[in-house]
Motif scaffolding. Structure first.
Motif, PDB file in Angstrom:
ATOM      1  N   ALA A 110       1.423   4.106 -11.700  1.00  0.00           N
ATOM      2  CA  ALA A 110       1.424   5.541 -12.009  1.00  0.00           C
ATOM      3  C   ALA A 110       0.509   5.826 -13.196  1.00  0.00           C
ATOM      4  CB  ALA A 110       2.847   6.016 -12.299  1.00  0.00           C
ATOM      5  N   LEU A 160       4.585  11.774 -11.585  1.00  0.00           N
ATOM      6  CA  LEU A 160       4.182  10.698 -10.686  1.00  0.00           C
ATOM      7  C   LEU A 160       5.330   9.734 -10.415  1.00  0.00           C
ATOM      8  CD1 LEU A 160       0.649   9.922 -12.157  1.00  0.00           C
ATOM      9  CD2 LEU A 160       1.137  10.957  -9.923  1.00  0.00           C
ATOM     10  N   LEU A 161       6.083   9.406 -11.438  1.00  0.00           N
ATOM     11  CA  LEU A 161       7.195   8.476 -11.268  1.00  0.00           C
ATOM     12  C   LEU A 161       8.352   9.104 -10.500  1.00  0.00           C
ATOM     13  CD1 LEU A 161       7.161   6.728 -14.751  1.00  0.00           C
ATOM     14  CD2 LEU A 161       6.465   5.758 -12.553  1.00  0.00           C
ATOM     15  N   VAL A 208       7.770   8.617  -6.855  1.00  0.00           N
ATOM     16  CA  VAL A 208       7.763   7.235  -6.348  1.00  0.00           C
ATOM     17  C   VAL A 208       8.941   7.051  -5.416  1.00  0.00           C
ATOM     18  CG1 VAL A 208       8.108   4.818  -6.994  1.00  0.00           C
ATOM     19  CG2 VAL A 208       6.575   6.261  -8.331  1.00  0.00           C
TER      20      VAL A 208
END
Length: 170
Positions: A109, A159-160, A163
């Motif tokens: 990320a 972004l995380l 996931v």
């Protein structure tokens, strides 16, 4: 009269003076005691390196002062904040996301961040650089470092959060 340098006599001779100096620096009894204790611990480990034993007092006071400055730098860099006062600043991350994250995913990320955010975030979290050090390394103003870190962390969090959880490895 030769100055005795065995540990017990040094403590007896200089503890009170070192404590007064430490208290004048810290303004806190417990912190002053900790500083003096740390100074004598350093003496126990490194005192044998002092070649001119007439400079024991100077060595002890210098060591105490350096320890104080080091503690201040650490306190400035990593300030203690009560959790209840910082709750509003903490990001909300679901427990499922936290349980599934690993270093590979976080680094992946981080690699997806824009380059202007990637360097400050990596320097701060992976290299343990201070804001001032990052500003110097990147040759940008301190305010720019702070804003890039904030924006980079916000983007990294997004972004995380996106996931997909990986199944645990057996």
């Amino acid at each position: 009269m030769a100055e005795s340098t065995d540990f017990e006599s040094l403590v007896a001779r200089y503890y009170g003076l070192l404590y007064q100096f430490a208290f004048s620096l810290t303004r806190d009894e417990a912190d002053a005691c900790d500083l003096v204790q740390q100074t004598f611990c350093i003496w126990a480990n490194k005192g044998h390196q002092l070649r001119d034993m007439s400079k024991v007092k100077t060595w002890l006071f210098t060591t105490l002062h350096r320890e104080f400055l080091g503690a201040r730098r650490k306190q400035t860099r990593f300030p203690h904040v009560e959790l209840e006062f910082a709750m509003a600043e903490l990001p909300t991350v679901s427990p499922a996301t936290v349980n599934c994250l690993d270093a590979v995913q976080v680094l992946g990320a981080l690699a997806q961040l824009d380059e202007i955010y990637q360097a400050p975030v990596a320097l701060f979290y992976l290299q343990d650089c201070s804001y001032n050090e990052i500003a110097e390394i990147l040759a940008v103003p301190l305010g720019t470092v702070k804003s890039r870190l904030a924006r980079g962390l916000g983007r990294l969090h997004q972004l995380l959060a996106d996931v997909q959880p990986q199944p645990p490895k057996p």
